[in-house]
Design an enzyme around this catalytic site. Structure first.
Site, PDB file in Angstrom:
ATOM      1  N   GLU A 191       0.801  -1.240   0.000  1.00  0.00           N
ATOM      2  CA  GLU A 191       0.000   0.000   0.000  1.00  0.00           C
ATOM      3  C   GLU A 191       0.825   1.277   0.000  1.00  0.00           C
ATOM      4  O   GLU A 191       0.588   2.183   0.793  1.00  0.00           O
ATOM      5  CB  GLU A 191      -0.950  -0.007   1.212  1.00  0.00           C
ATOM      6  CG  GLU A 191      -1.881  -1.206   1.199  1.00  0.00           C
ATOM      7  CD  GLU A 191      -2.797  -1.281   2.413  1.00  0.00           C
ATOM      8  OE1 GLU A 191      -2.738  -0.394   3.274  1.00  0.00           O
ATOM      9  OE2 GLU A 191      -3.574  -2.247   2.497  1.00  0.00           O
ATOM     10  N   ASN A 198       2.033  -5.158  -3.195  1.00  0.00           N
ATOM     11  CA  ASN A 198       0.627  -5.447  -2.897  1.00  0.00           C
ATOM     12  C   ASN A 198      -0.133  -4.153  -2.598  1.00  0.00           C
ATOM     13  O   ASN A 198       0.366  -3.304  -1.853  1.00  0.00           O
ATOM     14  CB  ASN A 198       0.590  -6.367  -1.660  1.00  0.00           C
ATOM     15  CG  ASN A 198      -0.776  -6.949  -1.377  1.00  0.00           C
ATOM     16  OD1 ASN A 198      -1.399  -7.530  -2.265  1.00  0.00           O
ATOM     17  ND2 ASN A 198      -1.244  -6.820  -0.134  1.00  0.00           N
ATOM     18  N   HIS A 222     -10.508  -5.741  -2.443  1.00  0.00           N
ATOM     19  CA  HIS A 222     -11.613  -5.555  -1.496  1.00  0.00           C
ATOM     20  C   HIS A 222     -12.693  -4.789  -2.262  1.00  0.00           C
ATOM     21  O   HIS A 222     -12.590  -3.574  -2.454  1.00  0.00           O
ATOM     22  CB  HIS A 222     -11.160  -4.732  -0.287  1.00  0.00           C
ATOM     23  CG  HIS A 222     -10.121  -5.411   0.550  1.00  0.00           C
ATOM     24  ND1 HIS A 222     -10.388  -6.527   1.311  1.00  0.00           N
ATOM     25  CD2 HIS A 222      -8.810  -5.133   0.753  1.00  0.00           C
ATOM     26  CE1 HIS A 222      -9.292  -6.909   1.944  1.00  0.00           C
ATOM     27  NE2 HIS A 222      -8.312  -6.084   1.620  1.00  0.00           N
ATOM     28  N   GLU A 236      -6.464 -10.456  -1.310  1.00  0.00           N
ATOM     29  CA  GLU A 236      -7.299 -10.215  -0.116  1.00  0.00           C
ATOM     30  C   GLU A 236      -8.767 -10.103  -0.509  1.00  0.00           C
ATOM     31  O   GLU A 236      -9.495  -9.245  -0.011  1.00  0.00           O
ATOM     32  CB  GLU A 236      -6.843  -8.922   0.587  1.00  0.00           C
ATOM     33  CG  GLU A 236      -5.390  -8.943   1.015  1.00  0.00           C
ATOM     34  CD  GLU A 236      -4.934  -7.686   1.745  1.00  0.00           C
ATOM     35  OE1 GLU A 236      -5.807  -6.907   2.207  1.00  0.00           O
ATOM     36  OE2 GLU A 236      -3.716  -7.475   1.856  1.00  0.00           O
ATOM     37  N   ASP A 276     -12.530  -9.913  -0.954  1.00  0.00           N
ATOM     38  CA  ASP A 276     -13.848  -9.983  -0.317  1.00  0.00           C
ATOM     39  C   ASP A 276     -14.752  -9.034  -1.090  1.00  0.00           C
ATOM     40  O   ASP A 276     -14.280  -8.081  -1.713  1.00  0.00           O
ATOM     41  CB  ASP A 276     -13.827  -9.684   1.196  1.00  0.00           C
ATOM     42  CG  ASP A 276     -13.041  -8.451   1.594  1.00  0.00           C
ATOM     43  OD1 ASP A 276     -12.910  -7.522   0.777  1.00  0.00           O
ATOM     44  OD2 ASP A 276     -12.561  -8.414   2.739  1.00  0.00           O
TER      45      ASP A 276
HETATM   46  O1  G3I Z   1      -5.948  -8.192  18.958  1.00  0.00           O
HETATM   47  C1  G3I Z   1      -6.325  -6.897  19.411  1.00  0.00           C
HETATM   48  C2  G3I Z   1      -7.165  -7.003  20.653  1.00  0.00           C
HETATM   49  O2  G3I Z   1      -6.395  -7.592  21.682  1.00  0.00           O
HETATM   50  C3  G3I Z   1      -7.657  -5.619  21.035  1.00  0.00           C
HETATM   51  O3  G3I Z   1      -8.502  -5.716  22.135  1.00  0.00           O
HETATM   52  C4  G3I Z   1      -8.382  -4.978  19.888  1.00  0.00           C
HETATM   53  C5  G3I Z   1      -8.840  -3.570  20.222  1.00  0.00           C
HETATM   54  O4  G3I Z   1      -8.686  -2.687  19.165  1.00  0.00           O
HETATM   55  O5  G3I Z   1      -7.530  -4.943  18.775  1.00  0.00           O
HETATM   56  C6  G3I Z   1      -7.110  -6.200  18.339  1.00  0.00           C
HETATM   57  O6  G3I Z   1      -6.272  -6.041  17.223  1.00  0.00           O
HETATM   58  C7  G3I Z   1      -6.921  -5.699  16.024  1.00  0.00           C
HETATM   59  C8  G3I Z   1      -6.490  -6.706  14.958  1.00  0.00           C
HETATM   60  O7  G3I Z   1      -7.029  -6.353  13.706  1.00  0.00           O
HETATM   61  C9  G3I Z   1      -6.930  -8.136  15.296  1.00  0.00           C
HETATM   62  O8  G3I Z   1      -8.308  -8.226  15.297  1.00  0.00           O
HETATM   63  C10 G3I Z   1      -6.491  -4.320  15.590  1.00  0.00           C
HETATM   64  O9  G3I Z   1      -6.995  -3.364  16.504  1.00  0.00           O
HETATM   65  C11 G3I Z   1      -7.001  -4.015  14.214  1.00  0.00           C
HETATM   66  O10 G3I Z   1      -6.435  -2.775  13.777  1.00  0.00           O
HETATM   67  C12 G3I Z   1      -6.572  -5.101  13.251  1.00  0.00           C
HETATM   68  O11 G3I Z   1      -7.149  -4.837  12.002  1.00  0.00           O
HETATM   69  C13 G3I Z   1      -6.523  -5.467  10.918  1.00  0.00           C
HETATM   70  C14 G3I Z   1      -6.175  -4.419   9.883  1.00  0.00           C
HETATM   71  O12 G3I Z   1      -5.602  -5.056   8.759  1.00  0.00           O
HETATM   72  C15 G3I Z   1      -5.174  -3.428  10.427  1.00  0.00           C
HETATM   73  O13 G3I Z   1      -4.756  -2.556   9.456  1.00  0.00           O
HETATM   74  C16 G3I Z   1      -7.471  -6.492  10.329  1.00  0.00           C
HETATM   75  O14 G3I Z   1      -7.655  -7.564  11.244  1.00  0.00           O
HETATM   76  C17 G3I Z   1      -6.896  -7.037   9.032  1.00  0.00           C
HETATM   77  O15 G3I Z   1      -7.877  -7.812   8.384  1.00  0.00           O
HETATM   78  C18 G3I Z   1      -6.519  -5.886   8.123  1.00  0.00           C
HETATM   79  O16 G3I Z   1      -5.928  -6.417   6.952  1.00  0.00           O
HETATM   80  C19 G3I Z   1      -5.558  -5.450   5.970  1.00  0.00           C
HETATM   81  C20 G3I Z   1      -4.349  -5.982   5.244  1.00  0.00           C
HETATM   82  O17 G3I Z   1      -3.326  -6.261   6.156  1.00  0.00           O
HETATM   83  C21 G3I Z   1      -3.869  -4.996   4.192  1.00  0.00           C
HETATM   84  N1  G3I Z   1      -4.933  -4.637   3.301  1.00  0.00           N
HETATM   85  C22 G3I Z   1      -6.148  -4.180   3.926  1.00  0.00           C
HETATM   86  C23 G3I Z   1      -6.656  -5.199   4.936  1.00  0.00           C
HETATM   87  C24 G3I Z   1      -7.962  -4.761   5.516  1.00  0.00           C
HETATM   88  O18 G3I Z   1      -7.811  -3.597   6.295  1.00  0.00           O
END
Ligand code: G3I
Length: 471
Positions: A170, A212, A249, A278, A280
């Site tokens: 990105e 990516n 996405h 990715e 969806d």
């Molecule tokens: O695990 C913690 C948890 O302990 C905490 O209580 C909670 C509170 O905010 O956060 C949890 O972590 C979160 C994590 O996902 C696991 O669920 C993060 O806050 C959250 O920011 C994170 O989001 C991820 C996101 O990337 C971050 O940028 C998504 O799961 C993940 O699907 C997403 O994936 C990205 C790709 O890497 C790049 N392309 C876009 C895609 C979608 O955003």
């Protein structure tokens, strides 16, 4: 790389050069329309197997925290043959304190996948987002060094276990500029992306190295063109890039468009593989999922598709219900559309011998030429006979087909030669011994012909049927 020119003075790295030869051959065959395989008669019954029959993969993002959920792993293990860690390989996860690396959650995912014959995409080595706090506050040459050290350490740690890395994620801006996104990494100098690719290449010369991004699906968008121009420039200058990941996405604001296939094929024409990384789609419309799969299948260098989660409840956008399985784990209409499109699609072209054989490492007796007769189980079987035949062969892997006669309920034991690994199976229920090299395949009601894909890992010895037992 074989396609080096214009002042790249690097010696070609062996494995990357070999991959380039194979891929160039495949691209040539594709361009001339030669050597396409007809659709195979036996249709796979799972996403991974159906993709593997066509020389591709079907993957999913996996969260380590869900690996203890039995319903989740049942679908994962049955349907997919490629895995991406959803968050566990990101910079904040793998280097939470500077110089202190933490791989536990990532290794959980890698081990789960590889012990079951699935491959792993690495996501991601360098990104402006999800940086550890210490890195977010850095700048200039200290940040550049820290980023390069991170790339080197993480790619080295997983060397040999990750088939493709999202080296940089990105880095381009949204909107009409077609230029780079502002970030602390970008402010270290415009060459930060190629520096990251060169570091990754040095650390893991065998992995495919990808750029990516999202919103790069529409061929007419400035962002798509910006990435395209960067990749073209990298190829011209010999920067070691092998692939481009299209996150894909799709939602109401950023919908699927019919020029997506043009985007995939235009990038492929630059001499890189393309991967849907990715996927969806808001609401999971079956027709749109079908179109995405058909577009990938129409582009020989589209290696495979990864969906960003298994069940809707696993999605980062759960309320959009964008995935292939309901929250209760049942298959949605989109699943059926995807499976059918995989089974109806074209196989990637086979690589043409003799140039397609991984050149230096194949002993003459181990290559499976098409004229080699099938092997049959030795007499001490147990009420049935299993005959193994060579099927499609690609630059890094090959398919085998086993026909069982004399029983309708059977178990067949097959051995591959290390470092070979079976990466996909179809029309049977596999289990493995502790070495991972001996597979017992049991009939599962899909008939008397099963198949599997073997990653050669440099060894092209034909798998051996050890026994066939009627049950
Ligand atoms: O695990 C913690 C948890 O302990 C905490 O209580 C909670 C509170 O905010 O956060 C949890 O972590 C979160 C994590 O996902 C696991 O669920 C993060 O806050 C959250 O920011 C994170 O989001 C991820 C996101 O990337 C971050 O940028 C998504 O799961 C993940 O699907 C997403 O994936 C990205 C790709 O890497 C790049 N392309 C876009 C895609 C979608 O955003």
């Amino acid at each position: 790389m074989t396609e080096r020119c214009h002042g790249d003075t690097r010696p070609p790295t062996g494995p990357r050069a070999r991959t380039a030869i194979v891929l160039a051959t495949a691209a040539l065959l594709a361009a001339t329309g030669a050597a396409f395989l007809p659709s195979t008669a036996s249709a796979g019954t799972t996403l991974g197997a159906s993709a593997a029959e066509k020389g591709r993969y079907f993957g999913t993002a996996v969260a380590a925290s869900r690996l203890s959920d039995n319903a989740y792993t049942t679908i994962l293990n049955r349907e997919f043959n490629m895995v991406t860690a959803e968050n566990e390989m990101k910079m904040n996860a793998t280097e939470p304190q500077q110089g202190r690396f933490s791989y536990g959650a990532a290794e959980q995912i890698v081990n789960h996948a590889r012990s079951r014959g699935m491959s792993v995409r690495g996501h991601t080595l360098a990104w402006h987002s999800q940086q550890p706090g210490w890195m977010e506050s850095m700048s200039g040459s200290a940040l550049r060094q820290a980023m390069l050290n991170h790339v080197t350490q993480v790619a080295t740690h997983f060397r040999g276990q990750v088939v493709a890395w999202d080296v940089v994620n990105e880095a381009f801006a949204d909107g009409g500029s077609g230029g780079r996104r502002d970030s602390n990494l970008q402010r270290t100098g415009n060459d930060w992306i190629e520096a990251a690719f060169r570091a990754a290449d040095a650390a893991d010369p065998n992995a495919k190295l990808c750029y990516n991004d999202y919103n790069t699906d529409n061929w007419t968008h400035a962002k798509t063109q910006g990435v395209y121009n960067m990749v073209r420039d990298f190829k011209a200058r010999g920067v070691p890039i092998d692939c481009v990941g299209f996150q894909s996405h799709f939602n109401n604001n950023s919908p699927y468009v019919s020029n997506y296939r043009t985007t995939l094929s235009s990038f492929a024409a630059l001499g890189v593989d393309v991967q849907i990384t990715e996927l969806d789609i808001q609401g999971a419309p079956a027709n749109t999922y079908r179109s995405v799969v058909e577009d990938c299948m129409a582009v020989p260098r589209c290696n495979g598709i990864t969906v960003w989660g298994i069940r809707d409840s696993d999605s980062w956008l759960a309320s959009q219900t964008p995935l292939l399985f309901n929250s209760n784990g049942s298959k949605k209409a989109a699943y059926d559309a995807v499976l059918a499109a995989l089974n109806n699609g074209s196989a990637v072209p086979t690589t043409a011998p003799p140039t397609s054989a991984p050149p230096t490492s194949v002993p003459p007796t181990s290559a499976p030429p098409t004229s080699v007769p099938p092997t049959t189980t030795p007499p001490p079987g147990g009420g049935c006979t299993a005959t193994l035949q060579d099927s499609t062969r690609w630059g890094d892997r090959f398919n085998s087909q086993v026909t069982v006669s004399g029983a309708s309920n059977w178990s067949v034991v097959v051995a591959v030669t290390p470092p070979q690994k079976v990466s996909a199976t179809w029309n049977g229920s596999p289990s493995w011994d502790s070495s991972g090299n001996v597979m017992t395949m049991r009939s599962n009601g899909s008939g008397n012909v099963f198949g599997f894909t073997t990653m050669a890992n440099g060894n092209w010895t034909r798998p051996q049927v050890l026994s066939c037992t009627a049950s």
